[in-house]
Structure formats: structure tokens, C-alpha cells
Design an enzyme around this catalytic site. Sequence first.
Site, PDB file in Angstrom:
ATOM      1  CB  THR A   1      -5.433   3.946  -2.319  1.00 53.55           C
ATOM      2  OG1 THR A   1      -4.234   3.438  -2.888  1.00 53.55           O
ATOM      3  CG2 THR A   1      -5.682   5.326  -2.892  1.00 53.55           C
TER       4      THR A   1
ATOM      5  CE1 TYR B   1      -1.661   6.810  -4.701  1.00 53.23           C
ATOM      6  CE2 TYR B   1      -2.110   6.098  -2.457  1.00 53.23           C
ATOM      7  CZ  TYR B   1      -2.049   5.834  -3.810  1.00 53.23           C
ATOM      8  OH  TYR B   1      -2.371   4.583  -4.267  1.00 53.23           O
TER       9      TYR B   1
ATOM     10  CB  THR C   1      -7.037  -1.632  -5.167  1.00 53.11           C
ATOM     11  OG1 THR C   1      -5.957  -0.800  -5.572  1.00 53.11           O
ATOM     12  CG2 THR C   1      -8.170  -0.807  -4.612  1.00 53.11           C
ATOM     13  CG  ASP C   2      -1.451  -2.451  -5.510  1.00 52.31           C
ATOM     14  OD1 ASP C   2      -2.278  -1.860  -6.220  1.00 52.31           O
ATOM     15  OD2 ASP C   2      -0.329  -1.984  -5.230  1.00 52.31           O
TER      16      ASP C   2
ATOM     17  CE  LYS D   1      -5.351  -1.731  -8.946  1.00 50.63           C
ATOM     18  NZ  LYS D   1      -4.441  -1.175  -7.923  1.00 50.63           N
TER      19      LYS D   1
ATOM     20  CD  GLU E   1      -0.191 -26.502 -27.399  1.00 47.86           C
ATOM     21  OE1 GLU E   1       0.995 -26.436 -27.751  1.00 47.86           O
ATOM     22  OE2 GLU E   1      -0.970 -25.530 -27.451  1.00 47.86           O
TER      23      GLU E   1
END
Length: 351
Positions: free
Chosen positions: A34, A47, A113-114, A186, A309
Amino acid sequence: MKKYILTVVALVCFLSGWGQETKPRITIIATGGTIAGIAHTPAENAYTPAQLTVETLIRQIPQITHKASVQGLQLCNIASQHMTPGIWVRLASVVDSLFSGDHCDGVVVTHGTDTMEETAFFLDLVNTHENPVVFTGSMRPSNSPGADGPANLYNAVCLAADPAAGAKGVLVVMNEYIFSASGVTKTHTVNPQAFENPDHGPLGTIRGGNAVFYHPCHERPLPEKRFSIAELVYQDLPRVDIVLSYAGATSLLFDTLVENGTEGIVIAGVGHGNYSRQIENSAKKAVRQGIAVVRATRVLKGGVSSDTENTFEGQVVSRSLSPQKARILLMLALTVFREPAEIQHLFDQYP
Ligand code: GLU
């Protein structure tokens, strides 16, 4: 004679750079995202990411010349959901060559950023140099009101130019906060305050272009094991997948991955890394077949330890690593190790 001596002194000073201010040399490696995105109209949400080149990004921060001497390198121009392990390896090789050849003092990587936290963590595991390496990006495209890209990039370059950022592993700077690559994630889909280290908080902040690191006890020692990027260039990383656990989850996805040749599976478990009886049976069978199984959690805080567990012999626990980061460590681990105990030892570096 006096004139001759003065001329020689001036020439020597010029050639040696004496009397000139030498600024840290920072290379910005751009990969897209971005921060390089353009909104269809400035008032719209829609965008297209990965449009601007690194030269344009650098032109957006003219003030940086007071802090650093900057050069740009365009590695790729993609939205980071399209990032691949092949590009990770290429990035790591470029960073290694830049530092080995003394071509720069610090590196900034601009990234969508993902999956920024994944690329940053991969580089953290293979980078052997102590020079600062800083990732940044933006949540708003370059032409939107209040675009956060230029401020994030400016801060990232200031941090990469600061010797205090060296030997701290790969860092991420977003919205004035500094994070370690291993702990950052994120946590918001759209807001500029999108990154956190849920368990440990940020390492520090950037004020007026200056880095302020908080208490040294917030910093983890760097992991002892680094993987050789020189060797990774000549091989595909082992395939490792992530299976999500949820109420009613069957073992269908787990079994399908095993049947299709996966070399390792990270289970993003519920709670303290738990999963259904069906998945447990498949996980035990997979471990007997020599497939690495790591128990992680889909929960943001607390991590996973082995005293709980769903424990069985041969299963590795992720400690504080998120499923997506556990996957990366496991991919690298499997290039060297096969024994669960050896793999567990690597995860134990992230308590
Ligand atoms: N999905 C895009 C990417 O990760 C845009 C997200 C962003 O960069 O903020 O590149």
C-alpha cells in the site's frame, strides 16, 4: 611552495572526505504494498497497491537528506498477499551482498502490511549481519488524505541510520513504534495503528526522527541459530502448511495435506493450542510417518508450551511464535534437522 603545500593538503582532504559530513548510507529495498499504492480517487477506499517505484517513494521524503544518504533498489512491486518464499530468499541474498560488500550501512525494506511480519521474520532467521535492517509500509495509499507512508518511511530510514538499531535483529517500524520481527503482528485490517507485539509490546518509538528504545529487558537475545542463505539459494524450501482448529473441525484438511506431500504441518489450535480428537489421531499418524507437526495457537497472547492437553511424543510446540511464524521457522528447520527434539530446541529460543 606554500601555495603548493596548501593545494596538496586540500586535495588529500577532498579525497579522504575529511571535513565533509559523512551520513549513514541506507539502501531502501522496495517490494510494493500500500505504501506504493494509488487510490482510484483520493476520497475512495478502493485502491491499487504496488504502483509507485522506489524512486518516487524516496522523492516523498526530501527531508531525509539531513539524516542519511539514500539509494533505492526495486526488488519487486507486488501486493504482499502474493509474496513467496522464492522472493524471501532473493531479498535475503540481496541484503547479504549489500552488507558483505560494504555497499551500505543499513537497509530499509518497504513491504505490503499483510505479510510484512512473515518476510521480516524470515530475514531475521537468515541474516547474519549486525547492521540495522528495518521494515515498513503503510495502511493508506500514497494519495489518500493523511497517507502514512512518507512518515513511516522517514522513520524507518532514521532508524536504519541509527547505530543503536544494529545487532537487534530485523526490526519493523509502523506508526512511530519499533517492533522485533519475531514478536510483531498485524492486528487491525485498516487503521494506521495496525501493528502490535501482543505479549511484549514495542521495543521503542521514534520521536522527531530519533529512536528511543525502552527498557533493555524488553529485548530478547538474538536466536543462536541462523540459516545459511548461500545454501538456501540452491534449493526450494520444504513445504509446510497451516491447519486451523475450530469447533467441529475434522481431519479432512490435515489428511489431504499429508496425502499431497507436505513435509510439516503447523496446527493453529484453539486456546493453548488444542484440537479435536480426529486431528489428534491424524497428527500422531503423521509424526509416525516422519512429518513434522507443530502445535501453535490462533490466540494472540500467551503462546504454547508442552505441559498441557493434546501432548504426545514427537510433537513440537511453537512457544511464543504465531502459526504463520512457526511455519517459517519449521520450513528453515527442515532444511537441516528432522528430529523433533532438534526442531523443538529452535522453537525454545522464543519462550
Ligand atoms: N494487501 C496489500 C499488501 O499487503 C495491501 C495491504 C498493505 O500494504 O497495507 O500489500
